[in-house]
Scaffold this active site. Sequence first.
Site, PDB file in Angstrom:
ATOM      1  N   THR A  11       0.823  -1.220   0.000  1.00 39.49           N
ATOM      2  CA  THR A  11       0.000   0.000   0.000  1.00 39.49           C
ATOM      3  C   THR A  11       0.853   1.265   0.000  1.00 39.49           C
ATOM      4  OG1 THR A  11      -0.036  -0.169   2.401  1.00 39.49           O
ATOM      5  CG2 THR A  11      -1.951  -1.054   1.230  1.00 39.49           C
ATOM      6  N   GLY A  12       2.155   1.123   0.097  1.00 40.45           N
ATOM      7  CA  GLY A  12       3.032   2.293   0.254  1.00 40.45           C
ATOM      8  C   GLY A  12       3.406   2.927  -1.075  1.00 40.45           C
ATOM      9  N   VAL A  14       6.301   3.088  -2.640  1.00 37.11           N
ATOM     10  CA  VAL A  14       7.075   2.211  -3.533  1.00 37.11           C
ATOM     11  C   VAL A  14       6.291   0.944  -3.853  1.00 37.11           C
ATOM     12  CG1 VAL A  14       9.218   0.869  -3.745  1.00 37.11           C
ATOM     13  CG2 VAL A  14       9.275   3.157  -2.737  1.00 37.11           C
ATOM     14  N   SER A  40      -4.212  -2.045   6.901  1.00 41.92           N
ATOM     15  CA  SER A  40      -4.669  -2.148   5.509  1.00 41.92           C
ATOM     16  C   SER A  40      -5.259  -3.515   5.171  1.00 41.92           C
ATOM     17  CB  SER A  40      -3.498  -1.904   4.555  1.00 41.92           C
ATOM     18  OG  SER A  40      -2.849  -0.718   4.853  1.00 41.92           O
ATOM     19  N   ARG A 101      21.661  -3.659   3.205  1.00 39.42           N
ATOM     20  CA  ARG A 101      22.523  -3.196   2.099  1.00 39.42           C
ATOM     21  C   ARG A 101      24.009  -3.379   2.335  1.00 39.42           C
ATOM     22  NH1 ARG A 101      19.367   2.362   1.445  1.00 39.42           N
ATOM     23  NH2 ARG A 101      17.511   1.599   0.369  1.00 39.42           N
ATOM     24  N   CYS A 130      17.819   5.346  -3.115  1.00 39.16           N
ATOM     25  CA  CYS A 130      17.387   6.011  -4.349  1.00 39.16           C
ATOM     26  C   CYS A 130      18.446   6.962  -4.919  1.00 39.16           C
ATOM     27  CB  CYS A 130      16.079   6.755  -4.116  1.00 39.16           C
ATOM     28  SG  CYS A 130      16.007   7.674  -2.572  1.00 39.16           S
ATOM     29  N   GLN A 157      16.541  16.362  -3.109  1.00 34.17           N
ATOM     30  CA  GLN A 157      15.715  15.161  -3.132  1.00 34.17           C
ATOM     31  C   GLN A 157      14.222  15.436  -2.906  1.00 34.17           C
ATOM     32  OE1 GLN A 157      19.402  12.699  -1.143  1.00 34.17           O
ATOM     33  NE2 GLN A 157      17.388  11.765  -0.959  1.00 34.17           N
ATOM     34  N   SER A 160       8.729  12.477  -2.047  1.00 34.38           N
ATOM     35  CA  SER A 160       8.217  11.107  -2.153  1.00 34.38           C
ATOM     36  C   SER A 160       9.246  10.092  -1.666  1.00 34.38           C
ATOM     37  CB  SER A 160       7.794  10.786  -3.588  1.00 34.38           C
ATOM     38  OG  SER A 160       8.861  11.069  -4.463  1.00 34.38           O
ATOM     39  N   LYS A 208      24.877   6.635   3.595  1.00 33.56           N
ATOM     40  CA  LYS A 208      24.400   5.574   2.680  1.00 33.56           C
ATOM     41  C   LYS A 208      24.993   5.813   1.292  1.00 33.56           C
ATOM     42  CE  LYS A 208      19.784   5.191   4.688  1.00 33.56           C
ATOM     43  NZ  LYS A 208      18.398   5.648   4.454  1.00 33.56           N
ATOM     44  N   HIS A 237      14.636  12.983  -7.951  1.00 31.14           N
ATOM     45  CA  HIS A 237      15.809  13.488  -7.235  1.00 31.14           C
ATOM     46  C   HIS A 237      16.780  14.096  -8.256  1.00 31.14           C
ATOM     47  CE1 HIS A 237      14.377  11.642  -3.703  1.00 31.14           C
ATOM     48  NE2 HIS A 237      15.248  10.666  -3.532  1.00 31.14           N
TER      49      HIS A 237
HETATM   50  P1  A2P Z   1       0.213   0.246   5.712  1.00 29.18           P
HETATM   51  O1  A2P Z   1      -0.246   1.108   4.581  1.00 29.18           O
HETATM   52  O2  A2P Z   1      -0.754  -0.827   6.050  1.00 29.18           O
HETATM   53  O3  A2P Z   1       0.699   1.027   6.909  1.00 29.18           O
HETATM   54  P2  A2P Z   1       5.413   4.321   2.767  1.00 29.18           P
HETATM   55  O4  A2P Z   1       6.886   4.083   2.544  1.00 29.18           O
HETATM   56  O5  A2P Z   1       4.748   4.965   1.616  1.00 29.18           O
HETATM   57  O6  A2P Z   1       5.163   5.019   4.058  1.00 29.18           O
HETATM   58  O7  A2P Z   1       4.759   2.849   2.903  1.00 29.18           O
HETATM   59  C1  A2P Z   1       5.149   1.911   3.858  1.00 29.18           C
HETATM   60  C2  A2P Z   1       4.530   0.559   3.550  1.00 29.18           C
HETATM   61  O8  A2P Z   1       4.968  -0.353   4.562  1.00 29.18           O
HETATM   62  C3  A2P Z   1       3.019   0.542   3.590  1.00 29.18           C
HETATM   63  O9  A2P Z   1       2.535  -0.399   2.640  1.00 29.18           O
HETATM   64  C4  A2P Z   1       2.745   0.062   4.997  1.00 29.18           C
HETATM   65  O10 A2P Z   1       1.485  -0.572   5.171  1.00 29.18           O
HETATM   66  C5  A2P Z   1       3.836  -0.973   5.145  1.00 29.18           C
HETATM   67  N1  A2P Z   1       4.110  -1.270   6.546  1.00 29.18           N
HETATM   68  C6  A2P Z   1       4.494  -0.436   7.515  1.00 29.18           C
HETATM   69  N2  A2P Z   1       4.636  -1.103   8.691  1.00 29.18           N
HETATM   70  C7  A2P Z   1       4.340  -2.388   8.443  1.00 29.18           C
HETATM   71  C8  A2P Z   1       4.288  -3.574   9.230  1.00 29.18           C
HETATM   72  N3  A2P Z   1       4.600  -3.558  10.509  1.00 29.18           N
HETATM   73  N4  A2P Z   1       3.912  -4.730   8.634  1.00 29.18           N
HETATM   74  C9  A2P Z   1       3.619  -4.748   7.310  1.00 29.18           C
HETATM   75  N5  A2P Z   1       3.640  -3.662   6.516  1.00 29.18           N
HETATM   76  C10 A2P Z   1       4.000  -2.497   7.065  1.00 29.18           C
END
Ligand code: A2P
Length: 331
Positions: A11-12, A14, A40, A101, A130, A157, A160, A208, A237
């Site tokens: 859902t994030g 990336v 989610s 990494r 990135c 940078q 996003s 990094k 970036h």
């Molecule tokens: P969620 O949307 O359910 O919080 P971004 O880098 O855009 O902030 O996205 C981070 C991603 O990592 C999202 O898909 C988020 O899900 C997921 N995430 C964050 N914490 C966890 C966790 N503890 N277990 C699984 N997924 C996670």
Amino acid sequence: MKFNIAIVGATGMVGRQFIKILEERNFPINNLYLYASKKSAGKKINFRNNDFTIIELTEQNIQCEKIDIALFSAGGDVSKKYAPIFAETGAVVIDNSSAWRMDPDVPLVVPEVNPEDIKMHNGIIANPNCSTIQAVVALKPLHDKYGIKRIVYSTYQAVSGAGMSGYNDLLEGYKGQPPRKFPYPIAGNVIPHIDIFMDNGYTKEEMKMINETRKILHCEDLKITATTVRVPVYYGHSESINIELSSSFELCDVFNLYKSSKGIVLMDDTSNLVYPMPVIAAGKDDVFVGRIRKDFSLENGLNIWVVADNIRKGAALNAVQIAELLIANYL
Ligand code: A2P
């Protein structure tokens, strides 16, 4: 042949791009498993006209069915814990976080630069930072032809790069809302601080870039310094890279080198105001190079300006290209 693919962090910022790029590139997928946090779980994401339900990431929920490749972008803590669990089941994890990494047993790969390193993986392959990815794509042809003695990175940078919350800080900041992700407002501002500060005065982002560049180019002693800066840009970036080469060069040869380098678009025609910018690179796959000129202040000095989409080549696309390399050669 088709593969079972998992996306962790689906859902994030990336994670969503992973899905888009797998679809765009017609990646050979048998089953797709989308994982995110409890928040989610149950939500739907569309892929190739089918709705896929988000699965909460727990040890129990990691599918019994064999996953071939797991693309991770859910932060370092999730990668530290779950990448070895996926790898244990026989999956190859391609991890976008910084968790693995610098581990000597984990290859850090940019397909245009060090594809052969992929061979030494033990179930986890790391996707570089990135800012490092676009830099090394631009540095590699110079490194091969002239050798590199020293690098000075200065980055500009996009928000996003800090995920959805970074993106929202800029969006909401322009509406007068206070920042939630960054320590200061980013709308109309420039923040010389990305990731945490280290004891040596550098930020973790700067370290990094330094350490990852050395690992990818296989030059442990390469002299590098970096200043990384957040700017009010959504995607893309930009980097000013000052390079001291080991041998003398002609500018026309550098132009020709970039004209023929894979993954690079040369945009350098200052008389017609042609140079790379984030608005040009956003949504594209290539690394754009321009403003190529001699640094007259030192022998064999060169300045270049490098721009790329930080979510595509800087993250999701590079990871999918690693997956493609893997299935073409090693799976
Ligand atoms: P969620 O949307 O359910 O919080 P971004 O880098 O855009 O902030 O996205 C981070 C991603 O990592 C999202 O898909 C988020 O899900 C997921 N995430 C964050 N914490 C966890 C966790 N503890 N277990 C699984 N997924 C996670």
